[in-house]
Design an enzyme around this catalytic site. Structure first.
Site, PDB file in Angstrom:
ATOM      1  N   CYS A   1       0.814  -1.222   0.000  1.00  0.00           N
ATOM      2  CA  CYS A   1       0.000   0.000   0.000  1.00  0.00           C
ATOM      3  C   CYS A   1       0.845   1.269   0.000  1.00  0.00           C
ATOM      4  O   CYS A   1       0.623   2.176  -0.812  1.00  0.00           O
ATOM      5  CB  CYS A   1      -0.983  -0.006   1.163  1.00  0.00           C
ATOM      6  SG  CYS A   1      -0.224   0.015   2.806  1.00  0.00           S
TER       7      CYS A   1
ATOM      8  N   HIS B   1      -2.369   0.913   6.889  1.00  0.00           N
ATOM      9  CA  HIS B   1      -2.778   0.751   5.494  1.00  0.00           C
ATOM     10  C   HIS B   1      -3.165   2.125   4.956  1.00  0.00           C
ATOM     11  O   HIS B   1      -3.667   2.975   5.703  1.00  0.00           O
ATOM     12  CB  HIS B   1      -3.955  -0.209   5.350  1.00  0.00           C
ATOM     13  CG  HIS B   1      -4.262  -0.537   3.921  1.00  0.00           C
ATOM     14  ND1 HIS B   1      -3.462  -1.363   3.164  1.00  0.00           N
ATOM     15  CD2 HIS B   1      -5.254  -0.105   3.106  1.00  0.00           C
ATOM     16  CE1 HIS B   1      -3.959  -1.443   1.936  1.00  0.00           C
ATOM     17  NE2 HIS B   1      -5.045  -0.695   1.875  1.00  0.00           N
TER      18      HIS B   1
ATOM     19  N   HIS C   1      -6.021   1.585  -3.856  1.00  0.00           N
ATOM     20  CA  HIS C   1      -4.987   1.122  -2.930  1.00  0.00           C
ATOM     21  C   HIS C   1      -4.469  -0.226  -3.379  1.00  0.00           C
ATOM     22  O   HIS C   1      -5.047  -0.870  -4.259  1.00  0.00           O
ATOM     23  CB  HIS C   1      -5.547   1.031  -1.505  1.00  0.00           C
ATOM     24  CG  HIS C   1      -6.651   0.023  -1.364  1.00  0.00           C
ATOM     25  ND1 HIS C   1      -6.571  -1.062  -0.532  1.00  0.00           N
ATOM     26  CD2 HIS C   1      -7.869  -0.080  -1.960  1.00  0.00           C
ATOM     27  CE1 HIS C   1      -7.683  -1.768  -0.606  1.00  0.00           C
ATOM     28  NE2 HIS C   1      -8.489  -1.198  -1.479  1.00  0.00           N
TER      29      HIS C   1
END
Length: 132
Positions: free
Chosen positions: A39, A91, A103
């Site tokens: 990510c 994240h 993402h």
């Protein structure tokens, strides 16, 4: 260049490098190239393609920019953060508008999801405007 006290204009990321061309690229922890992304590596790569250097790790990226106080303040190109496998920002993705973000998902690679998704909504911890 980037800090939480800046009151300068918000940098609007050109989403051309964030959108369809990377959808489907596989996930790999530590990945930071179009062969495989994690990510934060994905965000670092996309921002780099737009001439902006950002840190490599999600928790360091979380320290950038101006924090949004609600989802309604998010603008396309903002960073969005979630708490997943560890407490705090673990994240991250790029807000696209209309409740959507792109993402690198650990299970499905680069993809678009909704902030209102039953998995992401309770894990959302905030967004950041990147300033210059």
């Amino acid at each position: 260049f980037f800090n939480d006290t800046a009151t300068t204009e918000i940098y609007t990321l050109s989403l051309h490098d964030a959108l369809p061309i990377y959808i489907g690229v596989p996930y790999s922890f530590g990945g930071a190239t179009p062969k495989a992304f994690d990510c934060s590596g994905y965000l670092q790569y996309v921002f780099g393609k737009n001439g902006i250097s950002i840190p490599r790790l999600a928790d360091d990226q979380y320290r950038l920019g101006l924090r949004t106080t609600s989802k309604s303040q998010l603008e396309p190109g903002d960073l969005v953060f979630f708490t997943t496998y560890e407490p705090g920002p673990s994240h991250c993705g790029i807000y696209l508008g209309n409740d959507q973000f792109i993402h690198a998902s650990s299970s499905r690679g680069v993809r678009i999801d909704s902030l209102s998704n039953s998995y992401w909504q309770p894990r959302y911890i905030g967004g950041k405007h990147i300033v210059k």
